[in-house]
Write a protein that holds these residues in place. Structure first.
Motif, PDB file in Angstrom:
ATOM      1  N   VAL A  51       0.840  -1.193   0.000  1.00 48.98           N
ATOM      2  CA  VAL A  51       0.000   0.000   0.000  1.00 48.98           C
ATOM      3  C   VAL A  51       0.876   1.244   0.000  1.00 48.98           C
ATOM      4  O   VAL A  51       1.819   1.350   0.793  1.00 48.98           O
ATOM      5  N   ALA A  52       0.566   2.180  -0.874  1.00 50.59           N
ATOM      6  CA  ALA A  52       1.303   3.447  -0.925  1.00 50.59           C
ATOM      7  C   ALA A  52       0.412   4.577  -0.447  1.00 50.59           C
ATOM      8  O   ALA A  52      -0.757   4.674  -0.829  1.00 50.59           O
ATOM      9  N   LEU A  53       0.970   5.437   0.407  1.00 50.59           N
ATOM     10  CA  LEU A  53       0.317   6.678   0.787  1.00 50.59           C
ATOM     11  C   LEU A  53       0.822   7.763  -0.156  1.00 50.59           C
ATOM     12  O   LEU A  53       2.024   8.029  -0.224  1.00 50.59           O
ATOM     13  N   ALA A  54      -0.085   8.390  -0.885  1.00 49.19           N
ATOM     14  CA  ALA A  54       0.286   9.418  -1.850  1.00 49.19           C
ATOM     15  C   ALA A  54      -0.498  10.690  -1.562  1.00 49.19           C
ATOM     16  O   ALA A  54      -1.624  10.641  -1.058  1.00 49.19           O
ATOM     17  N   GLY A  55       0.100  11.804  -1.873  1.00 49.93           N
ATOM     18  CA  GLY A  55      -0.594  13.067  -1.646  1.00 49.93           C
ATOM     19  C   GLY A  55       0.318  14.249  -1.849  1.00 49.93           C
ATOM     20  O   GLY A  55       1.489  14.102  -2.213  1.00 49.93           O
ATOM     21  N   GLY A  56      -0.227  15.421  -1.594  1.00 48.48           N
ATOM     22  CA  GLY A  56       0.517  16.648  -1.813  1.00 48.48           C
ATOM     23  C   GLY A  56       1.178  17.170  -0.562  1.00 48.48           C
ATOM     24  O   GLY A  56       1.053  16.619   0.535  1.00 48.48           O
ATOM     25  N   THR A  57       1.859  18.261  -0.742  1.00 52.70           N
ATOM     26  CA  THR A  57       2.579  18.906   0.340  1.00 52.70           C
ATOM     27  C   THR A  57       1.635  19.318   1.470  1.00 52.70           C
ATOM     28  O   THR A  57       0.601  19.931   1.241  1.00 52.70           O
ATOM     29  N   GLY A  58       2.009  18.939   2.687  1.00 54.09           N
ATOM     30  CA  GLY A  58       1.272  19.383   3.858  1.00 54.09           C
ATOM     31  C   GLY A  58      -0.032  18.683   4.128  1.00 54.09           C
ATOM     32  O   GLY A  58      -0.816  19.111   4.973  1.00 54.09           O
ATOM     33  N   SER A  59      -0.303  17.587   3.445  1.00 50.36           N
ATOM     34  CA  SER A  59      -1.576  16.883   3.654  1.00 50.36           C
ATOM     35  C   SER A  59      -1.576  16.024   4.914  1.00 50.36           C
ATOM     36  O   SER A  59      -2.627  15.519   5.310  1.00 50.36           O
ATOM     37  N   GLY A  60      -0.422  15.837   5.538  1.00 47.50           N
ATOM     38  CA  GLY A  60      -0.346  15.003   6.733  1.00 47.50           C
ATOM     39  C   GLY A  60      -0.123  13.539   6.411  1.00 47.50           C
ATOM     40  O   GLY A  60      -0.394  12.654   7.231  1.00 47.50           O
ATOM     41  N   LYS A  61       0.412  13.294   5.222  1.00 48.56           N
ATOM     42  CA  LYS A  61       0.623  11.920   4.772  1.00 48.56           C
ATOM     43  C   LYS A  61       1.585  11.165   5.695  1.00 48.56           C
ATOM     44  O   LYS A  61       1.317  10.011   6.072  1.00 48.56           O
ATOM     45  N   SER A  62       2.693  11.787   6.054  1.00 48.45           N
ATOM     46  CA  SER A  62       3.680  11.108   6.905  1.00 48.45           C
ATOM     47  C   SER A  62       3.154  10.903   8.317  1.00 48.45           C
ATOM     48  O   SER A  62       3.459   9.888   8.961  1.00 48.45           O
ATOM     49  N   SER A  63       2.349  11.842   8.807  1.00 45.83           N
ATOM     50  CA  SER A  63       1.731  11.660  10.126  1.00 45.83           C
ATOM     51  C   SER A  63       0.801  10.457  10.104  1.00 45.83           C
ATOM     52  O   SER A  63       0.778   9.646  11.047  1.00 45.83           O
ATOM     53  N   LEU A  64       0.021  10.326   9.044  1.00 48.35           N
ATOM     54  CA  LEU A  64      -0.871   9.177   8.920  1.00 48.35           C
ATOM     55  C   LEU A  64      -0.058   7.892   8.826  1.00 48.35           C
ATOM     56  O   LEU A  64      -0.429   6.867   9.423  1.00 48.35           O
ATOM     57  N   PHE A  65       1.039   7.925   8.086  1.00 48.09           N
ATOM     58  CA  PHE A  65       1.915   6.763   7.969  1.00 48.09           C
ATOM     59  C   PHE A  65       2.361   6.302   9.360  1.00 48.09           C
ATOM     60  O   PHE A  65       2.261   5.110   9.700  1.00 48.09           O
ATOM     61  N   ASN A  66       2.863   7.234  10.176  1.00 44.01           N
ATOM     62  CA  ASN A  66       3.350   6.880  11.508  1.00 44.01           C
ATOM     63  C   ASN A  66       2.238   6.332  12.390  1.00 44.01           C
ATOM     64  O   ASN A  66       2.449   5.370  13.158  1.00 44.01           O
ATOM     65  N   GLU A  67       1.050   6.902  12.278  1.00 46.30           N
ATOM     66  CA  GLU A  67      -0.061   6.429  13.109  1.00 46.30           C
ATOM     67  C   GLU A  67      -0.481   5.016  12.708  1.00 46.30           C
ATOM     68  O   GLU A  67      -0.799   4.189  13.565  1.00 46.30           O
ATOM     69  N   GLY A 117       0.118  -7.930   7.479  1.00 48.62           N
ATOM     70  CA  GLY A 117      -0.733  -7.904   6.294  1.00 48.62           C
ATOM     71  C   GLY A 117      -0.634  -6.650   5.453  1.00 48.62           C
ATOM     72  O   GLY A 117      -1.238  -6.584   4.383  1.00 48.62           O
ATOM     73  N   ILE A 118       0.116  -5.630   5.928  1.00 51.14           N
ATOM     74  CA  ILE A 118       0.227  -4.374   5.186  1.00 51.14           C
ATOM     75  C   ILE A 118       1.688  -3.953   5.108  1.00 51.14           C
ATOM     76  O   ILE A 118       2.338  -3.747   6.137  1.00 51.14           O
ATOM     77  N   CYS A 119       2.185  -3.840   3.898  1.00 48.97           N
ATOM     78  CA  CYS A 119       3.491  -3.215   3.665  1.00 48.97           C
ATOM     79  C   CYS A 119       3.189  -1.788   3.214  1.00 48.97           C
ATOM     80  O   CYS A 119       2.711  -1.562   2.105  1.00 48.97           O
ATOM     81  N   LEU A 120       3.442  -0.827   4.087  1.00 50.56           N
ATOM     82  CA  LEU A 120       3.031   0.550   3.873  1.00 50.56           C
ATOM     83  C   LEU A 120       4.202   1.384   3.366  1.00 50.56           C
ATOM     84  O   LEU A 120       5.282   1.384   3.959  1.00 50.56           O
ATOM     85  N   ILE A 121       3.960   2.091   2.263  1.00 43.94           N
ATOM     86  CA  ILE A 121       5.010   2.907   1.644  1.00 43.94           C
ATOM     87  C   ILE A 121       4.600   4.369   1.692  1.00 43.94           C
ATOM     88  O   ILE A 121       3.504   4.739   1.258  1.00 43.94           O
ATOM     89  N   ASP A 122       5.481   5.202   2.242  1.00 39.70           N
ATOM     90  CA  ASP A 122       5.271   6.649   2.264  1.00 39.70           C
ATOM     91  C   ASP A 122       5.989   7.248   1.066  1.00 39.70           C
ATOM     92  O   ASP A 122       7.216   7.197   0.975  1.00 39.70           O
ATOM     93  N   LEU A 123       5.222   7.819   0.136  1.00 37.53           N
ATOM     94  CA  LEU A 123       5.792   8.362  -1.093  1.00 37.53           C
ATOM     95  C   LEU A 123       6.155   9.835  -0.936  1.00 37.53           C
ATOM     96  O   LEU A 123       5.570  10.543  -0.114  1.00 37.53           O
ATOM     97  N   PRO A 124       7.091  10.319  -1.755  1.00 37.48           N
ATOM     98  CA  PRO A 124       7.332  11.769  -1.795  1.00 37.48           C
ATOM     99  C   PRO A 124       6.077  12.502  -2.258  1.00 37.48           C
ATOM    100  O   PRO A 124       5.154  11.910  -2.817  1.00 37.48           O
ATOM    101  N   ASP A 125       6.064  13.807  -2.031  1.00 32.21           N
ATOM    102  CA  ASP A 125       4.889  14.603  -2.379  1.00 32.21           C
ATOM    103  C   ASP A 125       4.740  14.744  -3.897  1.00 32.21           C
ATOM    104  O   ASP A 125       5.724  14.963  -4.608  1.00 32.21           O
ATOM    105  N   ILE A 126       3.509  14.656  -4.369  1.00 36.29           N
ATOM    106  CA  ILE A 126       3.279  14.739  -5.814  1.00 36.29           C
ATOM    107  C   ILE A 126       3.483  16.153  -6.346  1.00 36.29           C
ATOM    108  O   ILE A 126       3.696  16.340  -7.546  1.00 36.29           O
ATOM    109  N   ASP A 127       3.408  17.159  -5.470  1.00 33.69           N
ATOM    110  CA  ASP A 127       3.571  18.542  -5.912  1.00 33.69           C
ATOM    111  C   ASP A 127       4.868  19.158  -5.406  1.00 33.69           C
ATOM    112  O   ASP A 127       4.987  20.377  -5.306  1.00 33.69           O
ATOM    113  N   SER A 128       5.824  18.310  -5.104  1.00 31.99           N
ATOM    114  CA  SER A 128       7.109  18.804  -4.626  1.00 31.99           C
ATOM    115  C   SER A 128       7.768  19.694  -5.670  1.00 31.99           C
ATOM    116  O   SER A 128       7.632  19.481  -6.879  1.00 31.99           O
TER     117      SER A 128
END
Length: 399
Positions: A51-67, A117-128
């Motif tokens: 599973v990849a977490l994708a999103g833009g700058t400041g969306s809180g993607k990495s915070s969600l990843f850690n949680e 059951g989940i391999c979680l990937i934190d992606l770089p920001d799409i609008d970097s």
């Protein structure tokens, strides 16, 4: 289902072989890559959803990843982009088994996770602002099983998110989950209105039944909200492996769309058209009108090339370019009747029997053209059969 998917990949290999002589390399490349990616993925544990977490700058993607992971494994910062490299949280029980797959993805930053059951990937920001970051995202998105798109009340209708990513990915909507994060920054009523607006925007993108979860992964006050629901939805999607198989099938279906298809001239239709052209060419050659015979055949082949397009059309154009040379040779090689002086023959006769030119015209012009169209017809049929098989399996995975 796995055995049927593997058999379908074998069928896709046959389609690639059939299309190799009638399709451009650029048309074949998506299917070749889809088959390669699918075989690679099926070689690693299928019980773990990538599973990849994708999103833009400041969306809180990495915070969600850690949680989701349950630990502070990736950096979270107010100044973005914080995520400059993809990072993966890998179930401890599958850490070694997934190492080869993560190597292929080029993900070096890995952390053991107790979330099974989940391999979680934190992606770089799409609008970097760093071009390499969103290029890395574009490279990884096609190779994961599920994409969780994380947005927030400020950027949920960002044009780049919708135009560059969500609209093109709409055919793969069963492999998409959406998170409206940072909802603690607005009232409950505002959050529901934003959610409804996001759902409508996703439907306009072509995603008919979007799954949207509202979260506050790093609220300014209190505990995180909605993270457990995100995990539950991911686990539900991964439980049957339908998401994994659906991703493979979706990729195959989209890749096959660029291959030869439609209602190209069949060999039966070709024979009827060619018969008239050949008859005219034979009569023209018999009367000594080489120019008319040449013109008729060149126009015929050029029309076929325009109808066929691609490498088949290019080959027909080359045949049309060679036609004048072939016709000069054919006219010069047809013998005069025995027992009659050639001078008398040329003066008194309209020329050889038109039928005497037929075999030579068939060999030089019409059989090669028919063969080219027949090869394309085989490829078109193979593509149609593959598309039908993919659609049938996709319907089964959606039940």
């Amino acid at each position: 289902m796995r055995e049927r998917i593997v058999a379908l990949l074998d069928r896709a290999d046959d389609v690639i072989a059939s299309c190799a002589v009638v399709a451009d390399a650029s048309e074949l490349r998506p299917l070749i890559e889809s088959v390669r990616n699918a075989r690679t993925r099926l070689g690693y544990p299928e019980e773990v959803l990538v599973v990849a977490l994708a999103g833009g700058t400041g969306s809180g993607k990495s915070s969600l990843f850690n949680e989701i992971v349950g630990d502070e494994v990736v950096a979270v910062g107010a100044v973005r982009p914080t995520t400059s490299r993809a990072a993966a949280a890998v179930p401890a029980s599958s850490y070694g088994a997934l190492a080869g797959y993560l190597d292929r993805l080029g993900i070096e930053d890995r952390y053991p996770s107790q979330r099974e059951g989940i391999c979680l990937i934190d992606l770089p920001d799409i609008d970097s602002v760093e071009e390499a970051h969103h290029l890395r995202v574009d490279q990884l998105l096609p190779k994961v099983d599920l994409v969780v798109w994380v947005t927030d009340p400020e950027k949920y209708k960002d044009a780049r998110l919708h135009d560059d990513y969500l609209k093109p990915m709409a055919p793969s909507s069963p492999q998409l989950l959406f998170v409206l994060n940072r909802t603690d920054r607005v009232t409950a009523d505002q959050a529901m209105a934003l959610r409804d607006d996001l759902v409508e925007a996703l439907r306009q993108d072509g995603i008919e039944s979007p799954r949207v979860v509202m979260t506050a992964a790093a609220p300014t006050v209190g505990d995180p909200v909605g993270v457990d629901e995100v995990v539950r939805q991911i686990e539900d999607l991964g439980a049957t492996r339908d998401v994994l198989y659906g991703k493979v099938l979706s990729d195959l279906e989209m890749a096959a769309r660029g291959l030869p298809k439609g209602t190209e001239e069949s060999t039966t239709g070709f024979d009827a058209r060619a018969s008239l052209v050949k008859e005219t060419a034979e009569a023209s050659l018999s009367s000594g009108d080489l120019a008319r015979a040449t013109e008729g055949i060149v126009v015929f082949l050029t029309d076929l090339a325009g109808e066929s397009g691609g490498p088949t059309g290019d080959a027909l154009l080359r045949l049309a370019a060679d036609a004048p040379r072939h016709l000069v040779r054919i006219e010069g090689s047809t013998p005069v009747p025995s027992g009659r002086p050639q001078r008398w023959w040329r003066r008194r006769s309209r020329g050889p029997d038109p039928g005497s030119y037929g075999p030579a015209l068939d060999e030089a012009i019409f059989r090669p053209a028919r063969s080219l169209l027949a090869k394309k017809a085989v490829a078109v049929d193979a593509v149609a059969e593959l598309a039908s098989q993919v659609q049938n399996l996709r319907r089964e995975t959606r039940r």
